[in-house]
Enzyme design. Sequence first.
Site, short mmCIF file in Angstrom:
data_model
loop_
_atom_site.label_atom_id
_atom_site.label_comp_id
_atom_site.label_asym_id
_atom_site.label_seq_id
_atom_site.Cartn_x
_atom_site.Cartn_y
_atom_site.Cartn_z
N LYS A 36 2.39 -18.74 -30.32
CA LYS A 36 3.23 -17.73 -29.65
C LYS A 36 3.49 -16.50 -30.51
O LYS A 36 3.57 -15.40 -29.96
CB LYS A 36 4.53 -18.35 -29.15
CG LYS A 36 5.43 -18.92 -30.21
CD LYS A 36 6.53 -19.76 -29.56
CE LYS A 36 7.43 -20.36 -30.60
NZ LYS A 36 8.23 -21.47 -30.07
N ARG A 131 18.85 -27.60 -26.56
CA ARG A 131 18.04 -26.59 -25.89
C ARG A 131 17.40 -27.32 -24.72
O ARG A 131 18.13 -27.89 -23.92
CB ARG A 131 17.03 -25.95 -26.86
CG ARG A 131 16.63 -24.54 -26.41
CD ARG A 131 15.66 -23.85 -27.34
NE ARG A 131 14.33 -24.44 -27.30
CZ ARG A 131 13.29 -24.01 -28.03
NH1 ARG A 131 13.45 -22.97 -28.84
NH2 ARG A 131 12.12 -24.58 -27.94
C1 PLP Z 1 8.13 -22.39 -30.92
C2 PLP Z 1 8.04 -23.81 -30.57
C3 PLP Z 1 7.39 -24.70 -31.44
C4 PLP Z 1 6.85 -24.26 -32.78
O1 PLP Z 1 7.92 -24.05 -33.64
P1 PLP Z 1 7.65 -23.64 -35.20
O2 PLP Z 1 8.99 -23.73 -35.83
O3 PLP Z 1 7.11 -22.26 -35.17
O4 PLP Z 1 6.71 -24.64 -35.73
C5 PLP Z 1 7.28 -26.02 -31.05
N1 PLP Z 1 7.78 -26.45 -29.86
C6 PLP Z 1 8.40 -25.64 -29.01
C7 PLP Z 1 8.91 -26.19 -27.74
C8 PLP Z 1 8.57 -24.29 -29.33
O5 PLP Z 1 9.19 -23.48 -28.48
#
Ligand code: PLP
Length: 384
Positions: A36, A131
Amino acid sequence: MTAPRLDIDVARIEHNASTLVKRLGERGISVTGVTKAGLGSADIAHALLRAGVSGLGDSRIENIETMRRGQITAPMSLIRSPMLSQADRVVSSANVSFNTEMAVIMCLSGCAGQAGLLHEIVLMVELGDLREGIMPVDLEDMVRAVLLLPNITLVGIGANLACQGGVVPDVKNMAELSALAGSIENTFGIHLGLISGGNSANLDWALSGADTGRINNLRLGEAILLGCEPLHRRPIKGLLGDAITLVAEVIETKAKPARPWGSVAQTAFGPLPGQGSMDVGSGDMTRSILAVGHQDVDPSGLQPPPGLQILGASGDHLVVHSDNNDLAVGDEIRFGLNYSALVRAMTSPFLWRERLADPEQEGQDSRYVHKPSREYRKYKRTFL
Ligand SMILES: *Cc1c(COP(=O)(O)O)cnc(C)c1O
């Protein structure tokens, strides 16, 4: 070379990803490479795939669609619960989506049926971070309803911690997820192939030697791109923290009085936490301005090179002091970034994103190789 720009070193990203793939592989855990922050960059996706991730994950369908247009055919998961309004796009571009709402899953089922596709889903469980997630007591009813839907395959369950409430992934909450997987399998006589324990914040737990139970996947973004773990923002041993750096250019250097004069009220953006606190003394000091600001990056997430202090920032300006008073107009300064600075910089239309060449292809140190202009035109089309 134009500035400000992000230098994206795909060879370093690949190194970080393959190191984590290897370490977690020894513990029976696969890695979903989270893209992302890369805004759908095919180069970053290719680097992750070369490193051996089991698939790609992104929170935005737009990025997944960009990667599909970039000829990435690997399995892709939408790791944010789909919007009802995007369900048709989700089933046509993503193989898997992470879900918490029955209304959305029913809509995905309908869209998949219309398109003649099967869509896989992972149900996200709430483990305390508050969340996304289905409350554990409601999981069984949800699974029962999902199993009745046509064109939907339940492939696993997952959880996400440390993002909203700062809840640390540990032996206890990971064991809870494992136990839920077991109980769902027993109740319904199904096999859940994917138990996705979390994100970069899970690395301490995953690599600690603790029993990882049924958890067989983590979704990693920050650790791969920035080489650090997000709980304490400590560098991870063996990973490179400078795979992505920001370069800004000096547009003014002058000796000025160390303190502002006139009556002083609020600034445009308020103080920077932990910065601007340097003891400037009295008399004159040399200050330089770099052409980068809040509109391009989160200035509080910039890590300056040694000997450079950030004094403040506004929309378009970053004011710094160099201990050696050695900055001239036109000089380029390279900064490290935290995740907040990275995502803002990635999405700013004012930053030029440069992919540094793969050293194995070029036979040179990737830090100093600039890509050909054809690549730049491609990036401009993709990002600007
Ligand atoms: C952004 C995200 C991740 C990755 O998180 P990092 O801290 O960048 O490794 C994993 N799972 C979900 C649901 C996310 O939104």
